[in-house]
Design an enzyme around this catalytic site. Structure first.
Site, PDB file in Angstrom:
ATOM      1  N   GLY A 235     -10.425   3.683   2.214  1.00 26.90           N
ATOM      2  CA  GLY A 235     -11.460   3.386   1.239  1.00 26.90           C
ATOM      3  C   GLY A 235     -11.202   2.043   0.586  1.00 26.90           C
ATOM      4  O   GLY A 235     -10.248   1.332   0.922  1.00 26.90           O
TER       5      GLY A 235
ATOM      6  N   ASP B   8     -15.434  -0.072   1.446  1.00 29.49           N
ATOM      7  CA  ASP B   8     -14.273  -0.870   1.843  1.00 29.49           C
ATOM      8  C   ASP B   8     -14.685  -2.261   2.305  1.00 29.49           C
ATOM      9  O   ASP B   8     -13.974  -3.248   2.089  1.00 29.49           O
ATOM     10  CB  ASP B   8     -13.519  -0.130   2.959  1.00 29.49           C
ATOM     11  CG  ASP B   8     -12.054  -0.522   3.027  1.00 29.49           C
ATOM     12  OD1 ASP B   8     -11.595  -1.301   2.177  1.00 29.49           O
ATOM     13  OD2 ASP B   8     -11.350  -0.029   3.934  1.00 29.49           O
TER      14      ASP B   8
ATOM     15  N   ARG C 241      -6.053 -10.205   2.426  1.00 36.12           N
ATOM     16  CA  ARG C 241      -5.411 -11.179   3.315  1.00 36.12           C
ATOM     17  C   ARG C 241      -6.398 -11.724   4.339  1.00 36.12           C
ATOM     18  O   ARG C 241      -6.349 -12.900   4.699  1.00 36.12           O
ATOM     19  CB  ARG C 241      -4.222 -10.527   4.041  1.00 36.12           C
ATOM     20  CG  ARG C 241      -3.132 -10.035   3.122  1.00 36.12           C
ATOM     21  CD  ARG C 241      -1.931  -9.566   3.908  1.00 36.12           C
ATOM     22  NE  ARG C 241      -2.227  -8.449   4.780  1.00 36.12           N
ATOM     23  CZ  ARG C 241      -2.103  -7.176   4.434  1.00 36.12           C
ATOM     24  NH1 ARG C 241      -1.710  -6.861   3.218  1.00 36.12           N
ATOM     25  NH2 ARG C 241      -2.365  -6.211   5.289  1.00 36.12           N
ATOM     26  N   ASN C 242      -7.300 -10.863   4.815  1.00 31.37           N
ATOM     27  CA  ASN C 242      -8.277 -11.285   5.818  1.00 31.37           C
ATOM     28  C   ASN C 242      -9.236 -12.312   5.225  1.00 31.37           C
ATOM     29  O   ASN C 242      -9.548 -13.326   5.860  1.00 31.37           O
ATOM     30  CB  ASN C 242      -9.050 -10.066   6.323  1.00 31.37           C
ATOM     31  CG  ASN C 242      -8.164  -9.098   7.079  1.00 31.37           C
ATOM     32  OD1 ASN C 242      -7.823  -9.328   8.227  1.00 31.37           O
ATOM     33  ND2 ASN C 242      -7.762  -8.018   6.433  1.00 31.37           N
TER      34      ASN C 242
ATOM     35  N   LYS D  99     -13.891  -3.449   9.535  1.00 27.56           N
ATOM     36  CA  LYS D  99     -14.376  -4.286   8.428  1.00 27.56           C
ATOM     37  C   LYS D  99     -13.477  -5.497   8.206  1.00 27.56           C
ATOM     38  O   LYS D  99     -13.901  -6.495   7.605  1.00 27.56           O
ATOM     39  CB  LYS D  99     -14.521  -3.452   7.154  1.00 27.56           C
ATOM     40  CG  LYS D  99     -13.282  -2.679   6.728  1.00 27.56           C
ATOM     41  CD  LYS D  99     -12.288  -3.465   5.913  1.00 27.56           C
ATOM     42  CE  LYS D  99     -11.030  -2.652   5.676  1.00 27.56           C
ATOM     43  NZ  LYS D  99     -10.005  -3.396   4.917  1.00 27.56           N
TER      44      LYS D  99
ATOM     45  N   LYS E  60      -4.535   0.540   8.399  1.00 28.75           N
ATOM     46  CA  LYS E  60      -5.883   0.231   8.887  1.00 28.75           C
ATOM     47  C   LYS E  60      -5.778  -0.725  10.063  1.00 28.75           C
ATOM     48  O   LYS E  60      -5.247  -1.829   9.919  1.00 28.75           O
ATOM     49  CB  LYS E  60      -6.727  -0.380   7.767  1.00 28.75           C
ATOM     50  CG  LYS E  60      -7.002   0.576   6.617  1.00 28.75           C
ATOM     51  CD  LYS E  60      -7.777  -0.086   5.495  1.00 28.75           C
ATOM     52  CE  LYS E  60      -8.005   0.884   4.336  1.00 28.75           C
ATOM     53  NZ  LYS E  60      -8.715   0.252   3.201  1.00 28.75           N
TER      54      LYS E  60
ATOM     55  N   GLU F 190      -4.881  -8.231   9.754  1.00 28.27           N
ATOM     56  CA  GLU F 190      -5.311  -7.218  10.729  1.00 28.27           C
ATOM     57  C   GLU F 190      -6.628  -7.583  11.412  1.00 28.27           C
ATOM     58  O   GLU F 190      -6.864  -7.220  12.561  1.00 28.27           O
ATOM     59  CB  GLU F 190      -5.449  -5.855  10.046  1.00 28.27           C
ATOM     60  CG  GLU F 190      -4.146  -5.265   9.512  1.00 28.27           C
ATOM     61  CD  GLU F 190      -3.260  -4.663  10.600  1.00 28.27           C
ATOM     62  OE1 GLU F 190      -3.568  -4.846  11.789  1.00 28.27           O
ATOM     63  OE2 GLU F 190      -2.252  -4.040  10.246  1.00 28.27           O
TER      64      GLU F 190
ATOM     65  N   TRP G 129       0.825  -1.208   0.000  1.00 22.10           N
ATOM     66  CA  TRP G 129       0.000   0.000   0.000  1.00 22.10           C
ATOM     67  C   TRP G 129       0.862   1.261   0.000  1.00 22.10           C
ATOM     68  O   TRP G 129       0.623   2.198  -0.774  1.00 22.10           O
ATOM     69  CB  TRP G 129      -0.951  -0.030   1.181  1.00 22.10           C
ATOM     70  CG  TRP G 129      -1.997   1.047   1.219  1.00 22.10           C
ATOM     71  CD1 TRP G 129      -2.415   1.726   2.323  1.00 22.10           C
ATOM     72  CD2 TRP G 129      -2.793   1.548   0.127  1.00 22.10           C
ATOM     73  NE1 TRP G 129      -3.408   2.616   1.994  1.00 22.10           N
ATOM     74  CE2 TRP G 129      -3.664   2.526   0.648  1.00 22.10           C
ATOM     75  CE3 TRP G 129      -2.843   1.275  -1.241  1.00 22.10           C
ATOM     76  CZ2 TRP G 129      -4.575   3.229  -0.141  1.00 22.10           C
ATOM     77  CZ3 TRP G 129      -3.752   1.976  -2.031  1.00 22.10           C
ATOM     78  CH2 TRP G 129      -4.593   2.934  -1.483  1.00 22.10           C
TER      79      TRP G 129
END
Length: 334
Positions: free
Chosen positions: A132, A240, A251-252, A187, A103, A277, A11
């Site tokens: 976003g 998002d 990844r989540n 989220k 995030k 995360e 990112w």
């Protein structure tokens, strides 16, 4: 304008390209000097394979690159935000604007990441958040993307908007940094949960149910903590959530699929090979919802699965057989 991006994850690297494309003097900093030297030599980040880093993008491991920076982008993983902020603090001036693009929520303190930066920098300068539906893999190849620049200081929010906005990266402004940061962090728990459902073999109906009802939960908590309902229905919230819950770039989501297929939580995170995360955010949500007295059944069940090994199919039955509800009262984000 001189801009410095702290963090050579996917990112941070993608955002450094946006800044370069917009004609800013841009420096990309890594805490690992060897990694910085390798990227400077190959002009590629292994996390964004195939994306060429332009020669005008400076890549370094020397923090002195922060001297004279007008805009500093904080882009480390959430667990490293405090340490990175501590390192950047001596270089900041009152005219510097810091923008947090990580995030997450800090473990133990449950602070938003802009709050962590403010603590470590002594509120010396404005701190905005940029968030976003924005996969680095897509921004790196200039696919149309939209984000929100949030800061109570409108001038700072607009400066971030001006710095990043171009014909493939659209930026809106908002004063609601609380809602934007919370939406971006919380989220990830829902994305993990959607992945678990996919790993179990559940399909679109289940995913739509989970995402919609989870957004109602996140909005309730976000409003209680000072965010606005509109934020959770916008790009930083629902936007998002959609991209993180539906893409294998996430990844989540990938970790959740592995858990649903029977891997342990640790095995899933090891296989993904990067920071998940949502695992850490699940604990923060559990603590925040208890502290604020906000009912969050989906997030509570996710916490029980991730931290206490509660059987997933028991959780599904528990959620589906809860007491009857009225949607108009329950869909807090509408």
């Amino acid at each position: 304008m001189k801009t410095v991006v702290l963090g050579t994850g996917g990112w941070g690297t993608a955002l450094s390209l946006v800044l370069c494309d917009n004609g800013h003097e841009t420096v990309l900093w890594s805490h690992n000097s060897a990694k910085a030297a390798e990227m400077a030599k190959t002009r590629e980040n292994p996390l964004l394979r195939g994306v060429i880093l332009p020669e005008k993008l400076q890549i370094t491991g020397d923090l002195d690159c922060l001297e004279g920076a007008d805009l500093v982008v904080s882009a480390p993983p959430s667990f490293a935000v405090r340490e990175t902020a501590r390192k950047m603090a001596p270089y900041l001036t009152e005219r510097t604007v810091v923008v947090s693009v990580s995030k997450g929520i800090e473990r133990d303190t449950n602070l938003r990441l802009s709050q962590v930066i403010q603590e470590e920098t002594g509120n010396r300068c404005p701190v905005a958040a940029l968030s976003g539906p924005s996969h680095a893999e897509e921004v790196g190849i200039r696919m149309p993307t939209g984000c929100v620049s949030a800061c109570p200081d409108r001038a700072a929010a607009r400066l971030v908007q001006d710095a990043f906005m171009n014909d493939y990266f659209r930026v809106y402004t908002s004063p609601d940094i609380v809602g934007v940061e919370l939406a971006g962090a919380l989220k990830n728990v829902v994305a993990l949960s959607c992945g678990i459902c996919a790993g179990l073999g559940f399909q679109d109906n289940t995913k739509a149910l989970l995402m919609t009802r989870a957004m109602a939960e996140l909005t309730r908590l976000g409003e209680k903590l000072g965010g606005t309902r509109q934020t959770f229905g916008g790009l930083a919230g629902m936007g998002d959530l959609i991209v993180t819950c539906t893409s294998l770039h996430s990844r989540n989501n990938r970790a959740g699929i592995l858990i649903g297929q029977g891997r342990s939580v640790q095995e899933a995170m090891d296989e993904v090979g990067a920071v998940v995360e949502g695992y850490y955010a699940a604990e923060s949500i559990h603590q925040l919802s208890a502290r604020e007295g906000v009912e969050m059944p989906i997030c509570s069940c996710a916490y029980e699965v991730l931290y206490h090994g509660k059987p997933i199919r028991d959780v599904v039955t528990e959620l589906m057989t809860r007491a009857k509800k009225d949607e108009e009262r329950e869909a807090a984000w509408l």
